[in-house]
Design an enzyme around this catalytic site. Structure first.
Site, PDB file in Angstrom:
ATOM      1  N   LEU A 200       0.816  -1.217   0.000  1.00 40.10           N
ATOM      2  CA  LEU A 200       0.000   0.000   0.000  1.00 40.10           C
ATOM      3  C   LEU A 200       0.848   1.265   0.000  1.00 40.10           C
ATOM      4  O   LEU A 200       0.594   2.209   0.743  1.00 40.10           O
ATOM      5  CB  LEU A 200      -0.966   0.000   1.198  1.00 40.10           C
ATOM      6  CG  LEU A 200      -1.924  -1.193   1.258  1.00 40.10           C
ATOM      7  CD1 LEU A 200      -2.723  -1.185   2.548  1.00 40.10           C
ATOM      8  CD2 LEU A 200      -2.856  -1.206   0.055  1.00 40.10           C
ATOM      9  N   HIS A 201       1.857   1.267  -0.887  1.00 44.64           N
ATOM     10  CA  HIS A 201       2.739   2.428  -0.985  1.00 44.64           C
ATOM     11  C   HIS A 201       2.796   2.978  -2.416  1.00 44.64           C
ATOM     12  O   HIS A 201       3.879   3.234  -2.947  1.00 44.64           O
ATOM     13  CB  HIS A 201       4.149   2.051  -0.522  1.00 44.64           C
ATOM     14  CG  HIS A 201       4.200   1.505   0.863  1.00 44.64           C
ATOM     15  ND1 HIS A 201       5.220   0.673   1.294  1.00 44.64           N
ATOM     16  CD2 HIS A 201       3.364   1.675   1.919  1.00 44.64           C
ATOM     17  CE1 HIS A 201       5.002   0.344   2.557  1.00 44.64           C
ATOM     18  NE2 HIS A 201       3.883   0.937   2.956  1.00 44.64           N
ATOM     19  N   PRO A 202       1.651   3.207  -3.084  1.00 49.28           N
ATOM     20  CA  PRO A 202       1.699   3.742  -4.450  1.00 49.28           C
ATOM     21  C   PRO A 202       2.235   5.168  -4.450  1.00 49.28           C
ATOM     22  O   PRO A 202       1.926   5.962  -3.550  1.00 49.28           O
ATOM     23  CB  PRO A 202       0.241   3.681  -4.902  1.00 49.28           C
ATOM     24  CG  PRO A 202      -0.546   3.803  -3.627  1.00 49.28           C
ATOM     25  CD  PRO A 202       0.266   3.047  -2.603  1.00 49.28           C
TER      26      PRO A 202
END
Length: 570
Positions: free
Chosen positions: A474-476
């Protein structure tokens, strides 16, 4: 409360997420400047335990009331499966639903940023003062850590005996401990800082926005979905938005600042006519200016869970059974203590997967529990796991609108596992993790690997398992990156979109390269630094402090002591 459509705001901030909350605070300090925040999600209600109880973090993820619930396009190197992406649908954005892990990244990440043309002022020694300004580190201030910022950081207690085994096993495998992954030396294993204070999640909304909500020059609207940036020539003069999903409104501003994140910011730019001119024209979007880098350069971290069964009943699994949850809720609600008051990600570390990389390229989160985010577990008994994945994949993806409907999600293509380097680093990551988890320190507990299990051994079997099982961390990021090359979107000196006036971007999309670790802390640093750039303040001066660089001719230990085994579990 809705905005007055006849008013011209000094700043219209689109997105009340992590960066938007920080900017709203800093830009509204001057009472002569008016600030409007438009957040598409709902309020982070004070009494909502699913947001504010740290251990409840799996509940909002995947819940349509809190999560936009994105999915990637079919990933060609992952068997064509779609990868789920949670994004916060609430004030505070993803900081209201994330894992609360606070990691700045490696100092050399920012040296990489600064090596690009025009990015010289984004090196580590220029960024460090902003990291310090935003935090109160309860473990103590020093040359690297702040003492009076809005983000109060607790250090994980890591008292479960499985943590002690993990830290000892890392050393037995040849990896050092460090006293602070956010301090002098990131490389190594340690207890982690977290955005938890007095047993509650400390989101960006709680840290930055709620303390200043009564400022007369600040207005926050929730349930306000921005659909378009309005231009007069090459100047952004306002935005159009839907109120509650149906009522059309306008807000005019001298400066429009997009803070929607790595998905929504490029989506809104494209909907507004800013992006690749050919792509926009094909969809019937009137082109304002050709900025081909919008939606390109997408980066992320992928991770897997490596899970083991435990011989001894020492994991926290029994405390999370349904019959015990009322007591967890009671202890948290009335005393802010117990299993409900922790995010459970209390320790982990960073190491190099091979001797050829200059600084750590693998991240580990350790959990004294074997469970997935969706609550499924491979065993009804006791277990433990590490989350592991490479930090610097050379894969690149895209965010592209597929229609002019602002409610239609954009197409997300990450291209995970698409390069030889990425696949090699994944094999190395699994082998390093297994090496650590099979050290003598785990002998009293190790009852065998549950996932991926002994049937996954060869390089190809590892890669096939990763393709089947990996999830996003969850690090876009990086889809409207700073820089001066032809694929850059933002001027690094002002955060303005190239070729336009009155339009800036401040969020994870502005990062030129993803950092080593969870990205919440870097995003907040970018917001802090950008606030000074936007206001025309004199930037905080660069500092002169050392930081760890691995060199064959340098001593392995930093010039201050590392934590001992006894301190790890104290």
């Amino acid at each position: 409360m809705t905005a007055d459509s006849s008013k011209v705001w000094d700043f219209v901030i689109v997105g009340g997420g992590s960066a938007g909350c920080a900017l709203a605070n800093r830009l509204s300090v001057d009472t002569d400047r008016s600030v409007l925040v438009l957040e598409a999600g709902h309020s982070d209600f004070r009494l909502d335990p699913f947001i504010h109880m740290p251990a409840a973090l799996p509940i909002p993820i995947g819940n349509r009331l809190y999560d936009w619930k994105y999915e990637s396009e079919p990933e060609p190197f992952m068997g064509g499966r779609r990868v789920f992406h949670a994004r916060g649908k609430v004030l505070g954005g993803s900081s209201s639903i994330n894992g609360m892990i606070f990691q700045r990244g490696n100092p050399l990440d920012y040296e990489r940023w600064a090596a690009d043309p025009g990015m010289e002022s984004w090196d580590y020694l220029h960024c460090l003062p902003y990291f310090k300004r935003m935090e109160t580190c309860l473990a103590g201030a020093d040359d690297w850590r702040g003492v009076d910022g809005p983000l109060v950081l607790e250090r994980g207690a890591a008292t479960n005996p499985l943590f002690a085994a993990f830290f000892e096993a890392a050393q037995q495998a040849g990896y050092p401990l460090t006293d602070d992954v956010n301090g002098y030396r990131q490389e190594g294993f340690a207890r982690f800082d977290r955005n938890v204070f007095r047993g509650r999640r400390l989101s960006a909304a709680r840290a930055y926005l709620h303390p200043v909500m009564k400022r007369r020059n600040l207005k926050v609207e929730t349930l306000a979905l921005t659909t378009k940036v309005v231009f007069e020539g090459s100047r952004a003069v306002g935005v159009e938005y839907l109120r509650g999903g149906y009522l059309h409104r306008q807000a005019r501003g001298a400066e429009i600042i997009l803070c929607g994140g790595a998905f929504n910011t490029p989506q809104l730019l494209q909907l507004s006519g800013v992006g690749n001119a050919d792509d926009l024209a094909a969809l019937g979007v009137e082109v304002v200016t050709h900025v081909p880098g919008v939606g390109e350069h997408l980066q992320d971290h992928l991770e897997v869970y490596i899970q083991y069964a435990s011989k001894q009943p020492v994991s926290i699994a029994p405390g999370l059974r349904w019959r015990n949850r009322p007591k967890i809720g009671f202890d948290w609600l009335f005393f802010r203590r117990g299993l409900g008051a922790t995010n459970h990600f209390e320790g982990g570390g960073f190491c190099r997967g091979n001797p050829d990389v200059d600084y750590p390229n693998l991240m580990f989160h350790f959990l004294p529990l074997a469970i997935r985010y969706d609550g499924t577990a491979p065993t009804k008994g006791h277990g433990y796991q590490v989350h592991v994945g490479p930090m610097y994949a050379d894969t690149r993806g895209t965010v592209k609108i597929t229609s002019t409907d602002p409610k239609a999600p954009p197409a997300l293509r990450f291209n995970y596992l698409s390069t030889p380097t990425d696949r090699q680093e994944w094999v190395e990551a699994i082998r390093v993790a297994r090496t650590i988890l099979n050290q003598p320190a785990f002998a009293p507990y190790n009852d065998g690997e549950l996932s991926p299990g002994p049937s996954v051994e060869t390089d190809q079997e590892v890669l096939d398992w990763v393709a089947r099982d990996a999830e996003t961390a969850l690090h876009p990021s990086c889809t409207a990156k700073m820089g001066m090359d032809e694929m850059s979107v933002l001027d690094p000196a002002s955060m303005r979109v190239h070729g336009l006036e009155g339009l800036r971007v401040v969020d994870a999309s502005s990062m030129p390269y993803v950092t080593n670790g969870n990205i919440y802390a870097p995003v907040m640093m970018v917001a802090e630094k950008s606030a000074d750039l936007i206001l025309g303040n004199t930037p905080l001066p660069a500092v002169s402090v050392p930081y760890y660089r691995h060199r064959d001719d340098m001593p392995l230990d930093p010039p201050h002591r590392s934590i001992t085994e006894s301190e790890v579990s104290s």
